[in-house]
Design a protein around this motif. Structure first.
Motif, short mmCIF file in Angstrom:
data_model
loop_
_atom_site.label_atom_id
_atom_site.label_comp_id
_atom_site.label_asym_id
_atom_site.label_seq_id
_atom_site.Cartn_x
_atom_site.Cartn_y
_atom_site.Cartn_z
N THR A 3 77.70 8.98 -72.36
CA THR A 3 78.06 8.85 -70.95
C THR A 3 77.08 7.93 -70.22
O THR A 3 75.97 7.70 -70.68
CB THR A 3 78.04 10.23 -70.26
OG1 THR A 3 76.74 10.80 -70.43
CG2 THR A 3 79.10 11.16 -70.82
N CYS A 4 77.53 7.43 -69.09
CA CYS A 4 76.75 6.47 -68.30
C CYS A 4 75.46 7.12 -67.80
O CYS A 4 75.49 8.22 -67.27
CB CYS A 4 77.59 6.01 -67.12
SG CYS A 4 76.69 4.96 -65.98
N ARG A 5 74.35 6.40 -67.96
CA ARG A 5 73.07 7.00 -67.56
C ARG A 5 72.91 7.05 -66.05
O ARG A 5 72.03 7.75 -65.56
CB ARG A 5 71.89 6.30 -68.23
CG ARG A 5 71.59 4.89 -67.80
CD ARG A 5 70.22 4.46 -68.34
NE ARG A 5 70.07 4.86 -69.71
CZ ARG A 5 70.41 4.11 -70.77
NH1 ARG A 5 70.88 2.92 -70.58
NH2 ARG A 5 70.25 4.55 -71.98
N PHE A 6 73.74 6.37 -65.31
CA PHE A 6 73.69 6.52 -63.86
C PHE A 6 74.74 7.51 -63.35
O PHE A 6 74.40 8.51 -62.74
CB PHE A 6 73.83 5.17 -63.15
CG PHE A 6 74.08 5.31 -61.67
CD1 PHE A 6 73.18 6.01 -60.86
CD2 PHE A 6 75.22 4.78 -61.08
CE1 PHE A 6 73.41 6.18 -59.50
CE2 PHE A 6 75.46 4.95 -59.73
CZ PHE A 6 74.56 5.64 -58.94
N CYS A 7 76.03 7.26 -63.66
CA CYS A 7 77.08 8.05 -62.99
C CYS A 7 77.74 9.07 -63.90
O CYS A 7 78.61 9.82 -63.47
CB CYS A 7 78.13 7.12 -62.39
SG CYS A 7 79.25 6.41 -63.60
N ASN A 8 77.31 9.07 -65.19
CA ASN A 8 77.77 10.11 -66.10
C ASN A 8 79.24 9.98 -66.57
O ASN A 8 79.75 10.88 -67.21
CB ASN A 8 77.54 11.50 -65.47
CG ASN A 8 77.08 12.50 -66.49
OD1 ASN A 8 76.48 12.12 -67.50
ND2 ASN A 8 77.39 13.76 -66.28
N VAL A 46 79.88 -1.01 -71.31
CA VAL A 46 79.91 -1.17 -69.86
C VAL A 46 80.69 0.00 -69.27
O VAL A 46 81.73 0.41 -69.79
CB VAL A 46 80.48 -2.54 -69.44
CG1 VAL A 46 81.91 -2.75 -69.91
CG2 VAL A 46 80.37 -2.74 -67.93
N CYS A 47 80.14 0.57 -68.21
CA CYS A 47 80.75 1.74 -67.57
C CYS A 47 81.90 1.26 -66.67
O CYS A 47 81.72 0.35 -65.87
CB CYS A 47 79.70 2.46 -66.72
SG CYS A 47 80.38 3.80 -65.72
N ASP A 48 83.08 1.88 -66.82
CA ASP A 48 84.22 1.42 -66.01
C ASP A 48 84.22 2.01 -64.61
O ASP A 48 85.09 1.72 -63.80
CB ASP A 48 85.56 1.66 -66.73
CG ASP A 48 85.78 3.13 -67.05
OD1 ASP A 48 85.04 4.00 -66.52
OD2 ASP A 48 86.69 3.43 -67.84
N ASN A 49 83.22 2.81 -64.30
CA ASN A 49 83.12 3.34 -62.95
C ASN A 49 82.08 2.59 -62.10
O ASN A 49 82.38 2.14 -61.01
CB ASN A 49 82.77 4.83 -63.01
CG ASN A 49 82.63 5.44 -61.63
OD1 ASN A 49 83.49 5.24 -60.76
ND2 ASN A 49 81.53 6.14 -61.40
N CYS A 50 80.85 2.40 -62.66
CA CYS A 50 79.80 1.76 -61.85
C CYS A 50 79.42 0.38 -62.40
O CYS A 50 78.58 -0.30 -61.82
CB CYS A 50 78.57 2.66 -61.77
SG CYS A 50 77.67 2.79 -63.33
N PHE A 51 80.01 -0.03 -63.53
CA PHE A 51 79.77 -1.33 -64.16
C PHE A 51 78.32 -1.54 -64.61
O PHE A 51 77.85 -2.67 -64.70
CB PHE A 51 80.26 -2.49 -63.27
CG PHE A 51 81.74 -2.40 -63.05
CD1 PHE A 51 82.63 -2.75 -64.05
CD2 PHE A 51 82.25 -1.91 -61.85
CE1 PHE A 51 84.01 -2.62 -63.87
CE2 PHE A 51 83.62 -1.78 -61.66
CZ PHE A 51 84.50 -2.14 -62.67
ZN LIG Z 1 78.48 4.49 -64.62
#
Ligand SMILES: [Zn+2]
Length: 408
Positions: A3-8, A46-51
């Motif tokens: 999972t994304c390390r910023f927004c999960n 690449v995170c599809d929520n926060c990029f």
């Molecule tokens: Zn993210």
């Protein structure tokens, strides 16, 4: 799924997969060449929520940074950059002998030394003991610690908070991004200024700089993503500048969200709009990158094979982290590069991780007179081509591999 390390959010999309690679600063001694070497995936999502573009944390920061081979002070142009930065901070924000300046990942004191010269109180935070030692020898007080919420609270309890909080090329090296930025929020004095420099993801993609991807760099940022991270932690970006350092970096200026003394400069909206127009908020933009990288490898190898068939000799210049990503991904070993040289004595007599190219002092070039000098730290290519211009005496030429093979 990671999972994304910023927004999960779950990480479902690949930016680029560079295969398996050793830690790029793990230079080997002759004796270690006979041992097994750990390789880890160099797969960027690449995170599809926060990029946020990011690698999974395969290796702990303790394993990477406790002893580190990178000394900032070996690059003259980087020192010049640091020096002009201190003058700018003095002028723009009135940083003076009553201020307190903290740098996170202060390395060998390459930057804080210029504040010390101006009698401005400083504190460096640097986890790599061998590098921090060199800072202390320069008269730069340095804590040998990792930075995050815990250390920020300890410093605050001692009455220490920062008028200027600096992080150059550190944000990408932090696996627990939220803990780090939360720490910055805590350590920043009301009315204080944060400046962060990091390689700009837009430049990385545009300039095909896939070799700036390595395990030490957990994350790759655009302005849009940094703004989201700052906002989440009660900070805001009030200015942004594009710099030429490290192949194209951003310097963002941050402050507390409720700090009304800082006007948000037009640059911020202008750059944000440009990122959107370039496609940084659309997945297609990220998907195109992987193919471009593969094509670069094919072309570079095609060139090297041709010059080797012509019986030419090729030596490297530099043994930077980025060079190790490039050599490992492309499979370039002593079959193409006889050796490389570096100004950092720490690396002399050692071998590049994974590819085992021997590293010598720069004088070796004069002795061996190679036909081609392959510049691995291409972000310093102008400086290197001028320092090494004497290779032209014997008809030597320079190879710059990124964004695509160029011969000078
Ligand atoms: Zn993210």
């Amino acid at each position: 799924m990671a999972t994304c390390r910023f927004c999960n959010s779950p990480l479902k999309h690949t930016l680029v997969d560079l295969g398996m690679s050793p830690l790029c600063e793990s230079y080997l001694t002759a004796e270690q060449l006979n041992h097994m070497e750990p390789f880890y995936p160099l797969h960027v999502y690449v995170c599809d929520n926060c990029f946020l573009a990011q690698l999974e944390e395969y290796v702990s920061p303790e394993a990477i940074f406790t002893e580190y081979a990178y000394f900032s002070s070996y690059a003259d142009s980087w020192l010049q950059h640091a020096k002009s930065y201190t003058n700018l901070m003095e002028k723009r924000f009135g940083i003076n002998s009553n201020s307190f300046v903290v740098e996170l990942a202060s390395n060998d004191g390459y930057l804080l030394q210029y504040f010390v010269q101006k009698k401005i109180p400083v504190l460096g935070v640097e986890p790599a003991a061998n590098v921090a030692k060199s800072a202390v020898e320069k008269g730069v007080p340095t804590l040998i610690r990792f930075f995050g919420e815990k250390l920020a609270r300890e410093l605050l309890a001692e009455g220490k908070c920062a008028d200027l909080l600096i992080g150059n090329n550190v944000l990408s090296q932090v696996p627990d991004l939220n803990d780090f930025v939360k720490g910055m929020k805590i350590l920043l004095k009301p009315g204080g200024v944060i400046t962060l420099e990091f390689p700009h993801l837009m430049r990385l993609v545009e300039g095909n700089q896939f070799d700036t991807i390595y395990h030490e760099h957990f994350s790759y940022f655009s302005l849009i993503t940094v703004e989201k991270i700052f906002a989440f932690h009660g900070l805001k970006v009030f200015d942004a500048e594009e710099l030429t350092t490290h192949g194209g970096s951003l310097r963002v200026y941050g402050c507390h969200q409720d700090d009304v003394t800082k006007r948000v400069e037009r640059n911020v909206a202008e750059l944000r709009d440009r990122e959107v127009a370039t496609g940084l908020t659309s997945l297609d933009y990220y998907f195109a990158f992987g193919e471009k990288v593969k094509e670069t490898k094919r072309k570079l190898l095609e060139f090297l094979i041709r010059v080797k068939w012509e019986g030419k000799s090729v030596c490297g210049y530099g043994a930077p982290g980025k060079g190790n990503t490039l050599l490992n991904y492309c499979g370039i070993r002593t079959d193409f590069l006889d050796f490389t040289v570096d100004r950092n004595p720490y690396k002399h007599g050692k071998f590049t991780p994974g590819t085992h190219v021997p590293i010598f002092p720069p004088d070796k070039i004069r002795e061996k007179r190679p036909d081609y000098l392959f510049i691995l730290p291409w972000n310093f290519k102008d400086e290197i081509m001028s320092q090494m211009s004497y290779i032209r005496d014997w008809g030597g030429k320079f190879i710059v591999p990124i964004p695509g093979v160029e011969i000078y």
